[in-house]
Write an enzyme that holds these catalytic residues in place. Structure first.
Site, PDB file in Angstrom:
ATOM      1  CE1 TYR A  33       1.172  -0.311   4.368  1.00  0.00           C
ATOM      2  CE2 TYR A  33       0.137   1.841   4.385  1.00  0.00           C
ATOM      3  CZ  TYR A  33       0.954   0.912   4.975  1.00  0.00           C
ATOM      4  OH  TYR A  33       1.573   1.202   6.169  1.00  0.00           O
ATOM      5  NE  ARG A  52       6.977   4.130   0.344  1.00  0.00           N
ATOM      6  CZ  ARG A  52       6.728   4.911   1.389  1.00  0.00           C
ATOM      7  NH1 ARG A  52       7.707   5.232   2.223  1.00  0.00           N
ATOM      8  NH2 ARG A  52       5.521   5.395   1.600  1.00  0.00           N
ATOM      9  NE  ARG A 100      -6.241 -19.508   4.266  1.00  0.00           N
ATOM     10  CZ  ARG A 100      -5.364 -20.378   4.768  1.00  0.00           C
ATOM     11  NH1 ARG A 100      -5.411 -21.628   4.399  1.00  0.00           N
ATOM     12  NH2 ARG A 100      -4.451 -19.982   5.629  1.00  0.00           N
ATOM     13  CG  HIS A 102       0.088 -20.943   2.873  1.00  0.00           C
ATOM     14  ND1 HIS A 102      -1.028 -21.668   3.227  1.00  0.00           N
ATOM     15  CD2 HIS A 102       0.497 -20.328   4.007  1.00  0.00           C
ATOM     16  CE1 HIS A 102      -1.270 -21.492   4.508  1.00  0.00           C
ATOM     17  NE2 HIS A 102      -0.366 -20.676   5.010  1.00  0.00           N
ATOM     18  CD  GLU A 180       9.955   1.445  10.296  1.00  0.00           C
ATOM     19  OE1 GLU A 180       9.863   2.423   9.547  1.00  0.00           O
ATOM     20  OE2 GLU A 180       9.772   0.274   9.906  1.00  0.00           O
ATOM     21  CG  LEU A 205       8.359   2.476   4.575  1.00  0.00           C
ATOM     22  CD1 LEU A 205       8.143   1.302   3.626  1.00  0.00           C
ATOM     23  CD2 LEU A 205       7.043   3.159   4.878  1.00  0.00           C
TER      24      LEU A 205
HETATM   25  N1  PDD Z   1       2.948   4.927   7.392  1.00  0.00           N
HETATM   26  N2  PDD Z   1       7.594   3.612   8.877  1.00  0.00           N
HETATM   27  C1  PDD Z   1       6.436   2.908   8.857  1.00  0.00           C
HETATM   28  C2  PDD Z   1       6.412   1.548   9.471  1.00  0.00           C
HETATM   29  C3  PDD Z   1       5.300   3.472   8.257  1.00  0.00           C
HETATM   30  O1  PDD Z   1       4.149   2.768   8.215  1.00  0.00           O
HETATM   31  C4  PDD Z   1       5.366   4.776   7.705  1.00  0.00           C
HETATM   32  C5  PDD Z   1       4.192   5.419   7.041  1.00  0.00           C
HETATM   33  C6  PDD Z   1       6.595   5.466   7.757  1.00  0.00           C
HETATM   34  C7  PDD Z   1       6.762   6.834   7.170  1.00  0.00           C
HETATM   35  O2  PDD Z   1       6.773   6.774   5.745  1.00  0.00           O
HETATM   36  P1  PDD Z   1       6.217   7.981   4.854  1.00  0.00           P
HETATM   37  O3  PDD Z   1       6.986   9.201   5.226  1.00  0.00           O
HETATM   38  O4  PDD Z   1       6.480   7.539   3.465  1.00  0.00           O
HETATM   39  O5  PDD Z   1       4.743   8.117   5.173  1.00  0.00           O
HETATM   40  C8  PDD Z   1       7.683   4.850   8.344  1.00  0.00           C
HETATM   41  C9  PDD Z   1       1.751   5.379   6.733  1.00  0.00           C
HETATM   42  C10 PDD Z   1       1.527   6.852   6.819  1.00  0.00           C
HETATM   43  C11 PDD Z   1       0.579   4.568   7.266  1.00  0.00           C
HETATM   44  O6  PDD Z   1       0.762   3.372   7.389  1.00  0.00           O
HETATM   45  O7  PDD Z   1      -0.511   5.100   7.497  1.00  0.00           O
END
Ligand code: PDD
Length: 293
Positions: A33, A52, A100, A102, A180, A205
């Site tokens: 997503y 990305r 379904r 895997h 993170e 990420l």
């Molecule tokens: N999340 N790390 C994780 C695990 C994330 O899910 C996100 C973003 C980020 C920041 O990435 P970016 O700057 O590209 O939004 C870092 C989105 C906003 C969400 O899951 O809603």
């Protein structure tokens, strides 16, 4: 105004939007997503989000559901139909619908869902006064660089943070280093004034906001380094903040009940915040000019 969603080739009323029970996203979280911020009617940093997305799909061997040109059109159309000026567009691609198993059958057609929603971002109080965070063991898999919808550890961590009256949960790996946040990237400013954020390895990420802020920090000549830091370094930092598409830049003023710095948003965080807001405002103005031409 009734909301509209895009589901597998059709624009449908949001309240009736549905996917098949054997969509692999539903059964296996077998999908990826993107969340793209909308400001002043423009999709912020759309191109890096599309790049990305292509990378995430490639890493999981999910075919692209359509060309980038077609996808840009659908994203813009969903935003327009929902009259979102400030908010976000959400897009999800799953491997498709199959009985379904895997392993997946050959030639599966990926499924695409796009929604849009107006929102004001994090509360002004969070952005102005800063937030508290909690630390938690990072229980996730070893490919957190892929933006997959498999978010169970993130979901549990965010809920634990919320239950603990904190804004975010910071994941800590087995070596005591921060990876993170559950949905954000993490930054600190050391007492020597050095700006740090983890390098984009497989444990995080590579946030689009993170990349934009790095470019701004470099352009401003801030002393900056991409390296992992420990939980202890966060506790001893002069400043800390989080970045994400939905949070932009949110100052962190306490972790696990320990104050960071003087317990208020720090000067470097504030300066970066101003620069980031200017950057977005410039992009919105540039978008308006493109639209007018
Ligand atoms: N999340 N790390 C994780 C695990 C994330 O899910 C996100 C973003 C980020 C920041 O990435 P970016 O700057 O590209 O939004 C870092 C989105 C906003 C969400 O899951 O809603």
């Amino acid at each position: 105004m009734p909301r509209t969603a895009y589901v597998n080739g059709r624009y449908v009323p949001h309240r009736r939007a549905a996917v098949h029970v054997e969509d692999r996203g539903y059964q296996f979280a077998d999908g990826v997503y993107e969340v793209i911020a909308v400001q002043g009617g423009w999709l912020v940093d759309l191109e890096p989000h599309l790049r990305r997305l292509a990378r995430s799909l490639g890493e999981l061997a999910i075919p692209r559901p359509m060309s980038d040109a077609a996808l840009r059109h659908v994203l813009a159309e969903v935003r327009r139909r929902n009259r979102v000026q400030d908010g976000m567009v959400y897009l999800q691609v799953t491997r498709g619908i199959a009985a379904r198993d895997h392993a997946w059958p050959k030639g599966l057609k990926p499924a695409l869902v796009v929604t849009a929603k107006s929102s004001k971002g994090p509360p002004a109080e969070a952005r102005e006064k800063g937030v508290s965070v909690l630390s938690m063991p990072d229980l996730r898999w070893k490919r957190c660089d892929i933006k997959t919808t498999s978010l169970l550890p993130n979901v549990l961590a965010k809920q634990a943070a919320r239950d603990g009256a904190a804004f975010e949960a910071l994941f800590v790996d087995e070596a005591g280093r921060v990876t993170e946040g559950s949905s954000t990237n993490v930054w600190i400013v050391t007492k020597k004034g050095r700006l740090l954020t983890r390098a984009p390895d497989a444990a995080i990420l590579n946030g689009i906001t993170r990349q934009a802020v790095i470019a701004l920090a470099r352009a401003a000549g801030f002393e900056f380094e991409e390296r992992a830091f420990t939980l202890r370094e966060v506790r001893n930092a002069a400043e800390a903040f989080l970045t994400s598409t939905t949070a932009f830049i949110v100052p962190v003023i306490a972790i696990d009940g320990t104050r960071i710095g003087d317990g208020t948003p720090g000067p470097l965080t504030r300066r970066l915040n101003t620069r980031y807001r200017d950057y977005v405002a410039r992009a919105v103005r540039a978008g308006d000019r493109r639209h007018a031409s």
